[in-house]
Motif scaffolding. Structure first.
Motif, mmCIF file in Angstrom:
data_model
loop_
_atom_site.group_PDB
_atom_site.id
_atom_site.type_symbol
_atom_site.label_atom_id
_atom_site.label_comp_id
_atom_site.label_asym_id
_atom_site.label_seq_id
_atom_site.Cartn_x
_atom_site.Cartn_y
_atom_site.Cartn_z
ATOM 1 N N ASP A 211 0.777 -1.242 0.121
ATOM 2 C CA ASP A 211 -0.043 0.200 0.084
ATOM 3 C C ASP A 211 0.856 1.103 0.094
ATOM 4 O OD1 ASP A 211 -2.412 1.442 -0.129
ATOM 5 O OD2 ASP A 211 -2.605 1.448 2.050
ATOM 6 N N GLN A 212 1.928 1.310 -0.703
ATOM 7 C CA GLN A 212 2.817 2.456 -0.952
ATOM 8 C C GLN A 212 3.802 2.215 -2.032
ATOM 9 O OE1 GLN A 212 6.068 2.305 2.184
ATOM 10 N NE2 GLN A 212 5.224 0.754 2.890
ATOM 11 N N THR A 213 4.117 3.175 -2.638
ATOM 12 C CA THR A 213 4.927 3.242 -3.632
ATOM 13 C C THR A 213 6.516 2.804 -3.485
ATOM 14 O OG1 THR A 213 5.946 5.337 -3.755
ATOM 15 C CG2 THR A 213 3.775 5.042 -4.739
ATOM 16 N N PRO A 214 7.278 2.198 -4.355
ATOM 17 C CA PRO A 214 8.817 1.956 -4.135
ATOM 18 C C PRO A 214 9.369 3.113 -3.454
ATOM 19 C CG PRO A 214 8.001 0.846 -6.131
ATOM 20 C CD PRO A 214 6.849 1.895 -5.948
ATOM 21 N N LEU A 215 9.274 4.311 -3.824
ATOM 22 C CA LEU A 215 9.951 5.215 -3.533
ATOM 23 C C LEU A 215 9.659 5.790 -2.093
ATOM 24 C CD1 LEU A 215 11.839 7.448 -4.085
ATOM 25 C CD2 LEU A 215 10.214 9.082 -4.799
ATOM 26 N N GLN A 216 8.286 5.616 -1.785
ATOM 27 C CA GLN A 216 7.863 5.910 -0.442
ATOM 28 C C GLN A 216 8.340 4.869 0.486
ATOM 29 O OE1 GLN A 216 3.688 5.677 -1.024
ATOM 30 N NE2 GLN A 216 3.313 7.897 -1.213
#
Length: 276
Positions: A211-216
Motif C-alpha cells: 500500500d505504498q510506492t517503491p519510492l515511499q
C-alpha cells in the motif's frame, strides 16, 4: 547529460539541422521562444510550455526574443535509449521522439523541479567537491525518467500500459536488496532492473502488497538507517549532512522535515542526544 541556463542580449535565430545524437529541452524562464518545423511555428512561454528537440525531428528554426532566459537540458540519445529498457522493458527499439516540438502542461514543471533538485545538491556540496556516486546516479536517472514519463513521446502508451503485475516475489527481492545496502545504492529503476520488471510494474506490485510506492518505501527505510547512524555515531564521528547524503537525501530541509515527521525530533537532536 548537461544542464544550464542560456540568455542572449538580442534577438537570435538558430537554424538547427536534424541531429539524432541527443535530446534538447528548452524551458523558457522569461521571454518567449519559438520553434518552426515543416512551415508551422510553435511558441513556448514561461510556466506554460517548453521546446523539445528530439532525435527523429526534422530541421528546425528556433527564435529567441531579446532578453529571453532559458533552462536547457541535453541528454545523449544513447542514455535515453538505455533508460527505456528499465522504464518499459516491453518497448521496442525506436529512439525517443517527442509528439510535438512544443510541450504544454505539467511536463515543463516536472523538468524545472528536477533542475531545482540539481541546483540544491550542487550548491550544498560546493564547487570543490564531487557529487557522491550513488547520489549522482540517482539525479541522472531521475532526470531521464522524468523526460520519459512527462514528455509525450512515441513510447508513452507502452510506458503507461501495465500488462502484468509481477508476483510478490519481486517485491521481496527488492526489499532484500535495500536491506543489504550500507549506503544509498539503488534507485527505483535500479531495483526494477535487478528484479527484472519495469518501473511501473514494480510500483503496481508495491502498491498492491505494501500500500505504498517503491519510492515511499525507500524513503522510509533509509530514514530508519539514517536514524540509526545519527543515534549510534554521535557528533564527533559524523554530521547531519554526511548522514543525509549517505542515505540519498540531497535536500537537507526536506530530509529534516521527513525525519521529524517519522521520528518526532530533528536529526540534530538525535545526533546530539546522550548515548543510550
Amino acid at each position: 547529460m548537461t544542464l544550464g541556463v542560456i540568455r542572449y542580449g538580442t534577438d537570435v535565430t538558430i537554424e538547427r539541422p536534424r541531429f539524432d545524437g541527443f535530446l534538447a529541452v528548452l524551458v523558457p524562464l522569461c521571454g518567449q521562444l519559438a520553434v518552426e518545423q515543416h512551415g508551422h511555428e510553435h511558441v513556448a512561454e514561461p510556466e506554460r510550455s517548453m521546446v523539445v528537440l528530439s532525435p527523429g525531428h526534422d530541421d528546425s528554426r528556433v527564435r529567441w526574443a531579446r532578453g529571453t532566459t532559458v533552462l536547457a537540458l541535453k541528454v545523449e540519445s544513447a542514455e535515453l535509449n538505455q533508460a527505456l529498457r528499465w522504464v518499459a522493458p516491453q518497448a521496442d527499439e525506436r529512439p525517443f521522439v517527442a509528439s510535438s516540438p512544443v510541450v504544454t502542461g505539467s511536463a515543463s514543471r516536472a523538468v524545472i523541479g528536477t533542475a531545482q533538485l540539481f541546483t540544491d545538491v550542487f550548491s550544498r556540496i560546493g564547487p570543490s567537491k564531487s557529487v557522491p556516486l550513488p547520489l549522482a546516479r540517482r539525479l541522472r536517472e531521475q532526470a531521464i525518467t522524468t523526460l520519459w514519463l512527462s514528455v509525450p513521446n512515441n513510447h508513452t502508451d507502452v510506458i503507461h500500459q501495465i500488462r502484468e503485475v509481477p508476483k510478490s516475489a519481486h517485491v521481496r527481492q527488492a526489499i532484500d536488496l535495500l536491506a543489504a545496502e550500507s549506503r544509498a545504492e539503488y534507485t527505483v529503476p535500479d531495483l526494477a532492473r535487478a528484479v527484472h520488471v519495469g518501473v511501473r510494474a514494480l510500483e503496481m506490485a508495491f502498491r498492491r502488497d505494501l500500500d505504498q510506492t517503491p519510492l515511499q518505501y525507500v524513503h522510509r527505510i533509509r530514514l530508519e538507517r539514517a536514524h540509526d547512524d545519527l543515534r549510534d555515531l554521535g557528533p564527533s564521528e559524523t554530521t547531519v549532512t554526511e548522514v543525509a547524503l549517505r542515505w540519498g537525501f540531497p535536500h537537507l530541509g526536506r530530509f529534516a522535515a521527513r525525519y521529524r515527521a517519522q521520528f518526532g525530533e530533528m536529526p540534530s537532536e538525535t545526533l546530539n542526544s546522550p548515548a543510550q
